[in-house]
Write an enzyme that holds these catalytic residues in place. Sequence first.
Site, mmCIF file in Angstrom:
data_model
loop_
_atom_site.group_PDB
_atom_site.id
_atom_site.type_symbol
_atom_site.label_atom_id
_atom_site.label_comp_id
_atom_site.label_asym_id
_atom_site.label_seq_id
_atom_site.Cartn_x
_atom_site.Cartn_y
_atom_site.Cartn_z
ATOM 1 N N GLY A 125 84.201 64.991 115.759
ATOM 2 C CA GLY A 125 83.713 66.364 115.646
ATOM 3 C C GLY A 125 82.536 66.456 114.683
ATOM 4 C CB SER A 127 77.290 67.353 117.995
ATOM 5 O OG SER A 127 76.616 66.126 117.930
ATOM 6 C CD GLU A 251 78.162 56.978 116.899
ATOM 7 O OE1 GLU A 251 78.131 57.567 117.971
ATOM 8 O OE2 GLU A 251 78.220 57.565 115.802
ATOM 9 C CG ASN A 367 67.247 55.544 121.632
ATOM 10 O OD1 ASN A 367 68.346 55.678 121.082
ATOM 11 N ND2 ASN A 367 67.035 54.666 122.599
ATOM 12 C CD GLU A 368 63.441 60.560 121.448
ATOM 13 O OE1 GLU A 368 64.686 60.666 121.319
ATOM 14 O OE2 GLU A 368 62.913 60.195 122.521
#
Lengths: 384, 326
Positions: A125, A127, A251, A367-368
Site C-alpha cells: 500500500g 501508491s 524491489e 523508468n523515467e
Amino acid sequence: MDLAFTPAEEAFRAEARAWLEAHVPRDLPSGDTREGFALHVVWEKKLFEARWSVVSWPAKYGGRDASLVEWVIFEEEYWRAGGPQRVTQNGIFLLAPTLFAFGTEEQKDRVLSRMAAAQDLWCQGWSEPNAGSDLAGIKSWAEKVDGGFKLYGQKTWCTRGAFCDFMFGLFRNAPTGDTHAERHAGMTYFMVPLRVAGEKAPGVNVRAVARLDGDDGFAEVFLDGAFVPDRDVIGKVGEGWKVAMATTGSERGLTLRSPGRFSASAERLIELARDEGVSDARKRDAVAAALIDAEAYRIYTWQTVGRLITGEKLGAESSVNKVFWSELDVRLHETALSILGENAQLDGEWMKGFQFALAGPIYAGTNEIQRNVIAERILGLPRK
Amino acid sequence: MSRFVFDEERLSFARSVRDALARLCPPSVVRAAWTSETGRSPELWKQLVELGLVGAMAPEPLGLGMRELDLVLVLEECGRAALPEPIVETSVVVSLLRDARETTWLPRIADGAIATLGLETLVPDAHVADVTVLARDGALHLVSRDAVRLTPEKSVDGARRLFRVEWSSSTQLDVPLSAARDRAAFATSAFLVGVARKLLQTTVEYVKIRHQFGQPIGSFQAVKHHLADVHVAIELAAPLVHRAAHSLTHGDRDATLHVSMAKAAASDAALLASRAALQCHGAIGYSFEHDLHLWMKRAWVLAASHGDAAYHRGRLADAILTPVSP
C-alpha cells in the site's frame, strides 16, 4: 573471475531442479483472479512444505539459510522449470527485507513464518491517486490513539490487494511541508490487517480494480479509521521514508526480478521461433537480441552478486537493473508477438505476458525516475 | 579466486595501464596520429612494449603469459585512451602464434615488431606491420612485409589507417581461422567498451559545465536520460565481454556464441554512446577541432569491423534457430 559454482552449489541446484521438475504445476490460471489466486496459494503452500518458498531465509522462518548465490540459482531453476509468478512475492520480496532490516524480533516471529507458508498474503500500500512516482506526495494519514493508530485515506494499485489479508504501507503521521526534508519527514511504515478472521477489518474497504488485461489484479484500499496497534509499526514513528527506501532497493534490484525469469522467457521465445520456423531476418535478429539481453542481465547479476558477497552494498545501481530488465521484457514480448503474426490478435499467453511486461517500466518507480537516479546518483549530474 | 568479478591483481594491472596511457597517450597524441605520416607514434609503441602490453599473450619469458581474461580490462583501457596503435591486432596475432608454436615472429613481436591482422578486406596499419596474419580459403597465413602489396584506403578514423592487401608468398599458420575471428571480435569488443566509457565520461563532464538557460545542461532530464541510457548499455555490455574473455580463456564450447554476444552488445553500446555524446555536446562536438570525434570515429570503425552487431546477432540466430536455407 571465477564463473564456476562450488560442488555444494551444484548439489543445491540439482536438488532444486529435481524437486521443481516433479512439482511445478502445469497450466495454472492467472493468479490475478480470485479463483486463480486460490490455486496459486495451494502451490505456494506446497513450496513452503518442501522448504523452497523462502530459501534464503533462516530455517526458523521456514527457509534454508541459503546464500545469495544459492538464491539466484534457485530462481534460475524456478523459472527454468516453468514455475508461475509468485503470488506471495510482495510479502516475501518487498516486506520481508524491510522486516529483516528494521523489524523487532516479535514482529519477525509473528509475521515471517506465516508469510513464508502463504497463510498470510500481503499486498503493498504505497501508491495513492495523487502519489505515484512522487511517493513522498502521499496524503493518507495516521492518527495517534491509545495503543496504536487510526488510519485514513486511500491507497491504490495494490497488486492482488482484493485477495490479501494484510497490507504494508506508508502513512503520514505529521503534516508535510514544501521543502525536500519536510516532504520526506513525518511518515510511518505500518502493517495493516485488511481482513480479520475472514471478515473485512473495521474501517477498511477494498475494491478490486481490473488491470489492463482485464484481471482483477489491482485493488483500491479505503481506510476510514482502521485501527493498527503500536506493535505493527515497522521502524520508528516518523522514519517511514527511510524504512520504505530499504524495500525499493530490493524491489528494483535483485530480489524482485532475478535473471532466471528472463533467461526462461528467452528460451521460450527461441522455442517459439523454432516452432514457427522464423526466416525473416529482422525477427531472427530480434530473437538473438532477446537472448543477448537475457544473458547480459544474467552475467551482470552474477557480477553484482560477486560484489555483494565481498561486502559491497547495492545502491543506485539497482536502477540500472530495473531499467534494463523491464525494457528487455517488453522487447522480448514484442518479438514473440511479431513472430505470432496474425495470431498476435488472440488473447493468448504471449499477449498476457506482453501486457504484464508493459507494467514493468511503470511499477517500482517509473523508468523515467530510474533514469534520473542513474544520472544524478551514479553519473553525478546536478539535480536542478 | 574472486567469484564472478575480477581479482585485485587484474584490477590493479588495468589501473596501472590506465594511468600510464593517460600520461603516454593524451588526446593530443591521438590527434597527432591523424596527421603524422604513418598515423602512428613509434615512441608510443616502444613504451607499450616496455609495459609488456604488446607481447602480453606470449608465453613467459617472452611475454607475460596472459590469456584473454588477463587482458580484457587492459584492452578496455586502450579503448578509453583511443590508443592509435594496432594493439588489438598485435595481441590477437601473438595469441595465434603462441598456439601455432611459431618461434620466428613471436620473439620479434615481443621485442617490438608490429603485427596486424587481415581477416577482412580492409586491414588496419598494414603499412607499418612487419608481419601480417591474413586469411585465404579458410586458412590463416603469416605474411612478412616484403610479400605484401598495399593499396591505401581513406579511413574515416585517421588514427587507424586502412589498406587493401595483396600478397604472394606466405607460411600457413596451423590455427583455425575461426579462432582468429573469435579473438579479433572479442578484443575489438573490449576496446569498444573502453571507447564507450570514455565517450560517456567526457560527455558527463561537459554537460556539468555547459550552461544554457542559466543552468548546467546536465540538469535537464532530456540530457540525463540520454546519458543514463548510455550508462545502462555499457554496464550490461561489459559483463558479456568479460564472459567472452572467460570462455576463450577456458576453451568453453560456446565461446564463439559468447563472443558474438559480446561484440553485438559492445558495438551497440559504443554507437549509442557516440550518438548521445555528440547530441549532448551540440555544435562543439560537431567541430573537427574538438576531441570528441577521435573517440566517436573509433567507435564507428570498430563497431563495423570483425562483424557488426547485426552480423553477430545473425550468427547467433543461426546457431539457436534453424538456419535459413540459402
